[in-house]
Design a protein around this motif. Structure first.
Motif: not given
Ligand SMILES: [Zn+2]
Length: 226
Positions: A145-148, A188-194, A209-211
């Motif tokens: 949920r924190g990494h959508r 983009l990721c809901t954790c703030g990754f962009a 890669g982020h996932r």
């Protein structure tokens, strides 16, 4: 309980798997450096490439094991439920009170209706001593949920002025006169990754890669727990 689906040389096979079994498989996958991913429903997927020598040729085949929870948690994980789960996770001495039908550690108390819901949705486990902890599906669902993740639609053809550009755009007669093309996409990721990318395919690779990176960290923390 989970449904386990294994992809092997002869096709696929499915069966039931318990949470401890899932952890055993995840531990092995972490040690072998397999690619991992987790779902908001509380499931997991493990993929790797198997290499087999056939004659003089090495054949690479993709293999996978997926675990889908019998009780998916995605819908159940509301903000309020996540707060309750954080309370439980932050307390070593959280217990179920069978008389009042609440979860409590003495300082806080989760009301009977919310407690019943947490138990019915398989988000918590209560042991014989009434000790409470988050279930595996709850921990996985909360992580996912924190990494959508998503990638943005490229802007495509636009009038240069609309994008705040000083260029005059395409200097040709026709529909696209005065326009510029942008294939750019953002991962983009809901954790703030962009991450900005030249095109959407590259943005998707950043997302993947982020996932994989955060899933590997999460899996390591899962299997390290006693
Ligand atoms: Zn993320």
């Amino acid at each position: 309980m989970f449904t386990e689906t294994i992809t092997h040389a002869g096709g696929t096979s499915t069966g039931n798997a318990s949470a401890p079994h899932v952890l055993v498989v995840l531990r092995r996958a972490v040690h072998r450096g397999c690619t991992l991913d987790f779902t908001t429903s509380g499931g997991a997927s493990i993929t790797w490439t198997a290499r087999r020598l056939i004659g003089d040729n090495v054949q690479a085949m993709s293999r996978s094991i997926t675990f889908a929870p019998h009780l998916p948690v995605a819908q159940a994980l509301t903000d309020a439920t996540c707060d309750d789960l954080l309370l439980i996770d932050s307390s070593r001495d959280a217990r179920y009170d069978p008389v009042r039908r609440v979860l409590t550690n003495g300082f806080w108390r989760i009301p009977p209706a919310a407690t019943a819901r947490l138990r019915a949705r398989g988000l918590v486990e209560v042991d014989d001593d009434q000790r409470v902890r988050r279930s595996l599906t709850a921990r996985i669902g909360y992580f996912a949920r924190g990494h959508r993740t998503r990638t943005t639609e490229p802007a495509g053809w636009q009038y240069a002025a609309d994008r705040g550009l000083l260029t005059a755009g395409l200097n040709k007669p026709g529909r696209r006169a005065g326009m510029t093309y942008s294939a750019g996409s953002v991962a983009l990721c809901t954790c703030g990754f962009a991450r900005h990318a030249g095109d959407r395919a590259e943005a998707r690779r950043h997302v993947t890669g982020h996932r994989h990176e955060v899933a590997a960290d999460f899996a390591r923390s899962l299997v390290a727990e006693p």
